[in-house]
Write a protein that holds these residues in place. Structure first.
Motif, mmCIF file in Angstrom:
data_model
loop_
_atom_site.group_PDB
_atom_site.id
_atom_site.type_symbol
_atom_site.label_atom_id
_atom_site.label_comp_id
_atom_site.label_asym_id
_atom_site.label_seq_id
_atom_site.Cartn_x
_atom_site.Cartn_y
_atom_site.Cartn_z
ATOM 1 N N VAL A 253 0.833 -1.200 0.000
ATOM 2 C CA VAL A 253 0.000 0.000 0.000
ATOM 3 C C VAL A 253 0.868 1.251 0.000
ATOM 4 O O VAL A 253 0.378 2.356 -0.218
ATOM 5 N N ASN A 254 2.155 1.068 0.239
ATOM 6 C CA ASN A 254 3.115 2.168 0.221
ATOM 7 C C ASN A 254 4.010 2.025 -1.005
ATOM 8 O O ASN A 254 4.826 1.114 -1.070
ATOM 9 N N PRO A 255 3.877 2.889 -2.003
ATOM 10 C CA PRO A 255 4.662 2.739 -3.235
ATOM 11 C C PRO A 255 6.165 2.839 -3.014
ATOM 12 O O PRO A 255 6.956 2.397 -3.847
ATOM 13 N N THR A 256 6.580 3.393 -1.895
ATOM 14 C CA THR A 256 8.013 3.529 -1.610
ATOM 15 C C THR A 256 8.645 2.191 -1.236
ATOM 16 O O THR A 256 9.839 1.977 -1.451
ATOM 17 N N PHE A 257 7.850 1.280 -0.667
ATOM 18 C CA PHE A 257 8.357 -0.017 -0.223
ATOM 19 C C PHE A 257 7.551 -1.136 -0.892
ATOM 20 O O PHE A 257 6.546 -1.610 -0.337
#
Length: 421
Positions: A253-257
């Motif tokens: 849900v977090n595009p960074t991870f």
């Protein structure tokens, strides 16, 4: 490994009692067997499909790759424990202590790693040895002294809770933060490793299945038509590829991870499924298990060491319980005096029965644990997404288990009436 396709056979087209030369004849023979009460895993597979459809219509997040990965991880420990219980149920026995056997074995692992500073390999081996020792002692009491398994395992159910209290202390817990152990339920294979694994499994499965078919043809044994074999391989291959594709997509849900890859629990379950399917379907030990489960006295007169078979299934059950306890400890991140308690055993027994294993003995497969475990986990997962209260989950699970037991009883009656079992 060749019997992995028999999951599809049980659900669809099992080996015919009479030789079928074409795909159409195989279909008609299967329909005849279903009408006669020999339904195999069809009811549980059909129920699983219905659950997937209903929950997906109720919540579009149910079939998301994130939730499917969670579903696989959540069902892992129950499926592994249910596989062990299938072995015991095949003899018409029961092991009420399996849940706590797994919990206490995991406690042994946790204490050795955290308090004794032992290597995780030694701790895991000790936990598995402890589980096997529990099964050996149960098996000896049941086989050699003739004490009913219900009574013996009920005593162990109570005693093992005392062992857990002794190991950890009243209300205590041990945190599991060792990277390898924690990674079982929380880490994923790389995307490349997932595709390679799926390809290897499909290639090996195809080669072995075709080899088995050619061998039966050359020996003049009863065999399925080649078209049916091809359909079975194609179905299993498509399922594997679809699952691999879905799980290899980013589900964070977090595009960074980004989070991609197949959870390690899945290949562990597949390896265990392959192994126990082979042991039950391709070894003399497996044939003896079914023989003893079907008729212990006839098996004894045929020269089978019934006591040895009984002891072996309890050892296997408790060893699988220990492995299940390790997986559960990885998932929750700790072991405690309540590990393996609550509804762990009931869900595992329910998974085996829902999957198609008979409580009367002599009928069941390792794949039943997988199918039934997925049903149990799907109910909990789907109702959780719908924010239903806990009592609804228990009511639905209990109803499904009662329905599965009813189907088993009705099927046995119809098979007896038609002369199929």
């Amino acid at each position: 490994m060749t019997d992995i396709v028999t999951d599809a056979e049980e659900a669809g087209f099992a080996s015919d009692l009479t030789q079928s030369n074409t795909l159409g004849e195989s279909v008609r023979a299967y329909i005849t067997r279903v009408r006669g009460g020999d339904m195999g895993a069809l009811p549980s597979i059909a129920g699983l499909v219905v659950l997937f459809i209903v929950f997906n219509l109720a919540n579009d997040k149910f079939l998301s790759n994130l939730n499917l990965a969670n579903l696989i991880t959540q069902s892992g420990s129950i499926i592994i424990l249910a596989m062990g219980l299938v072995m015991v149920l095949l003899l018409g026995e029961i092991d009420l202590s399996a849940g706590f056997a797994g919990g206490v074995s995991a406690c042994v692992m946790g204490v050795l790693m955290v308090e004794q500073n032992q290597n995780w390999v030694i701790a895991v081996l000790a936990a598995l040895f402890f589980g096997a020792a529990i099964g050996l002692s149960i098996g000896l009491l049941v086989a050699k002294l003739g004490i009913p398994s219900f009574v013996v395992t009920l005593a162990y159910f109570l005693a093992l809770q005392g062992v857990a209290l002794w190991l950890i202390g009243e209300g205590g817990s041990v945190r599991i933060d060792q990277d390898v152990i924690s990674g079982i339920a929380n880490n994923n294979m790389s995307v490349a490793a997932g595709w390679i694994s799926a390809g290897v499994i499909i290639a090996v499965l195809t080669a072995l299945r075709l080899r088995q078919h050619r061998r039966k043809v050359s020996l003049g044994l009863q065999h399925q038509p080649l078209a049916l074999v091809a359909v079975q391989i194609a179905v299993v291959g498509i399922v594997l590829l679809v699952v691999t594709y879905v799980l290899n997509q980013n589900r964070s849900v977090n595009p960074t991870f980004p989070i991609k890859g197949i959870p390690y629990v899945l290949p562990m379950v597949i390896v265990l499924l392959i192994f126990w399917t082979f042991m039950l379907g391709r070894t003399s030990w497996g044939r003896h298990v079914y023989a003893v489960g079907g008729n212990p006295e006839a098996a004894r007169r045929a020269g089978i060491n019934v006591d040895r078979i009984r002891i072996s299934v309890f050892i296997i059950c408790s060893s699988m319980a220990a492995l299940s306890g390790i997986v559960q400890a990885s998932y929750v991140g700790k072991v405690s005096t309540s590990s393996g308690g609550s509804y762990t055993l009931l869900f595992a027994v329910g998974a085996a029965v829902i999957g198609g294993t008979s409580l009367f003995g002599g009928k069941g497969k390792a794949s039943d644990a997988v199918i039934g475990g997925l049903v149990i986990a799907t109910i909990a997962n789907g109702l959780g997404l719908l924010a239903q209260k806990s009592y609804i989950t228990f009511l639905v699970t209990g109803g499904v288990l009662l329905l599965a037991a009813s189907v088993d009883a009705i099927s046995r009656r119809r098979r007896s009436a038609t002369g199929l079992g």
